[in-house]
Design an enzyme around this catalytic site. Sequence first.
Site, short mmCIF file in Angstrom:
data_model
loop_
_atom_site.label_atom_id
_atom_site.label_comp_id
_atom_site.label_asym_id
_atom_site.label_seq_id
_atom_site.Cartn_x
_atom_site.Cartn_y
_atom_site.Cartn_z
N THR A 1 0.84 -1.21 0.00
CA THR A 1 0.00 0.00 0.00
C THR A 1 0.87 1.26 0.00
O THR A 1 0.38 2.33 -0.32
CB THR A 1 -0.93 0.04 1.24
OG1 THR A 1 -0.14 -0.15 2.41
CG2 THR A 1 -1.99 -1.05 1.18
N TYR B 1 -8.67 -6.78 13.56
CA TYR B 1 -7.63 -5.76 13.53
C TYR B 1 -7.29 -5.29 14.95
O TYR B 1 -6.12 -5.22 15.35
CB TYR B 1 -8.10 -4.58 12.66
CG TYR B 1 -7.24 -3.36 12.79
CD1 TYR B 1 -5.92 -3.36 12.34
CD2 TYR B 1 -7.72 -2.19 13.39
CE1 TYR B 1 -5.11 -2.25 12.48
CE2 TYR B 1 -6.92 -1.07 13.52
CZ TYR B 1 -5.62 -1.10 13.07
OH TYR B 1 -4.82 -0.01 13.21
N PHE C 1 -22.27 5.55 6.93
CA PHE C 1 -22.66 4.28 7.56
C PHE C 1 -23.25 4.58 8.94
O PHE C 1 -22.59 5.19 9.77
CB PHE C 1 -21.46 3.34 7.69
CG PHE C 1 -20.87 2.94 6.36
CD1 PHE C 1 -21.67 2.31 5.40
CD2 PHE C 1 -19.54 3.18 6.06
CE1 PHE C 1 -21.13 1.93 4.17
CE2 PHE C 1 -18.99 2.80 4.83
CZ PHE C 1 -19.79 2.18 3.89
C1 UD1 Z 1 -9.54 4.06 11.86
C2 UD1 Z 1 -8.36 3.46 11.16
C3 UD1 Z 1 -7.78 2.38 11.98
C4 UD1 Z 1 -7.42 2.99 13.34
C5 UD1 Z 1 -8.67 3.54 13.99
C6 UD1 Z 1 -8.33 4.21 15.32
C7 UD1 Z 1 -8.35 3.57 8.70
C8 UD1 Z 1 -8.73 2.93 7.43
N1 UD1 Z 1 -8.73 2.94 9.83
O1 UD1 Z 1 -10.61 3.10 11.97
O2 UD1 Z 1 -6.61 1.88 11.38
O3 UD1 Z 1 -6.84 2.04 14.13
O4 UD1 Z 1 -9.22 4.53 13.14
O5 UD1 Z 1 -9.42 4.84 15.86
O6 UD1 Z 1 -7.71 4.59 8.72
N2 UD1 Z 1 -17.45 5.86 7.32
C9 UD1 Z 1 -18.57 6.28 6.60
N3 UD1 Z 1 -18.47 6.33 5.24
C10 UD1 Z 1 -17.33 5.98 4.55
C11 UD1 Z 1 -16.20 5.54 5.31
C12 UD1 Z 1 -16.30 5.50 6.69
O7 UD1 Z 1 -19.62 6.57 7.17
O8 UD1 Z 1 -17.32 6.07 3.32
C13 UD1 Z 1 -17.53 5.84 8.79
C14 UD1 Z 1 -17.23 4.48 9.39
O9 UD1 Z 1 -18.38 3.66 9.42
C15 UD1 Z 1 -16.76 4.91 10.79
C16 UD1 Z 1 -16.08 6.27 10.57
O10 UD1 Z 1 -16.55 6.72 9.31
O11 UD1 Z 1 -17.85 5.07 11.66
C17 UD1 Z 1 -14.57 6.17 10.54
O12 UD1 Z 1 -14.20 5.12 9.66
P1 UD1 Z 1 -12.68 4.85 9.24
O13 UD1 Z 1 -12.05 6.08 8.71
O14 UD1 Z 1 -12.68 3.63 8.37
O15 UD1 Z 1 -11.97 4.64 10.63
P2 UD1 Z 1 -12.13 3.64 11.86
O16 UD1 Z 1 -12.94 2.44 11.56
O17 UD1 Z 1 -12.48 4.50 13.01
#
Ligand code: UD1
Length: 312
Positions: A35, A139, A200
């Site tokens: 990545t 994870y 989401f």
């Molecule tokens: C992220 C990190 C993870 C880290 C954690 C610490 C990434 C990919 N993941 O996880 O490595 O350990 O923080 O807190 O960086 N969402 C939406 N729409 C989207 C994408 C996401 O609604 O298109 C929401 C998700 O459902 C979630 C939130 O945004 O509720 C954050 O998601 P994401 O950025 O994937 O992070 P985490 O799951 O918190």
Amino acid sequence: MRILITGGAGFIGSTIAEQCVSAGHDVTVYDNLTTGNRANVPATAGFIEGDIRDSDRLLKAFKGIDVVVHQAARVSVPDSIADPVGFWDVNVVGTRCVLESARRCQVRRVVLASTAAIYGPGSLDAAREEDAPRPASPYADNKLLNELDAAYYGQHLGVETICTRYFNVYGPRQRPDSPYAGVVSIMSAKLRLNEPLTIFGTGQQTRDFVYVEDVARTVLGFCEIRNAVHDVINIGTGEPTSLLALVDTLGRILDREPRLVHAGPRPGDVLHSVANVTRLAARTGAVPATPLDWGLSRTLDWIGGSVGQIAL
Ligand code: UD1
């Protein structure tokens, strides 16, 4: 100091590499480029293409190194639910290989990337390092095992270990071109491309968004502090932001009304996540303080420059 950074071609690792170079350290990046991107590696840093499960390669790479900053990992919560065995292999076996190679090469210290995901489903209260871990995904479980491994190596085998529990790190170089990417990069890219944003769940979930350069500065500090045996430290701002507020702020910066599409909650998703930063402040004398607006503007600028090359 001679510092080797696993995952140093990735988003967080390469920002750490840059700051270590600027601070005058001799830096080597170790990355398998799955990545990560070779172009992210600072020009004056050494580069070794390698996998963290390849002990022979690690043993060669770690010769003469003072500090290993271990950032290489698979990091997406939903991806880990889809591929729990693959995650175990890279994150648990890989980290054991890194710690054991560090011990055998007499590396003084390993600074390991851990995660706030360890705290589990989440409450509105700020998470403290001493709270009982409640991992809710492979994870998070992998990272908790990494911390236990680090404690063993730190307390019994003489390798100083510091585990940094990252909250939601964002900023330039975080790739948006995967369904498993971080929410800030995905939302920034979609807004730039005028595409609808998928939320989401309710969008009321909160995260502690911390700017990547603040994280890198903190990690550099942990490479340089004098003594450590084993430590676990939150890296966040202490400020919660809801997903809806995040999207609003991005829209305001771009002067664009976000179009939202609601979907069901994501499996393994934590509802609330915010750091208690008391220990961080005590250890470093500072807490990440880049204002969210400023950090998001920098992220949008970077995404704007890369948008032609991004396939969402
Ligand atoms: C992220 C990190 C993870 C880290 C954690 C610490 C990434 C990919 N993941 O996880 O490595 O350990 O923080 O807190 O960086 N969402 C939406 N729409 C989207 C994408 C996401 O609604 O298109 C929401 C998700 O459902 C979630 C939130 O945004 O509720 C954050 O998601 P994401 O950025 O994937 O992070 P985490 O799951 O918190």
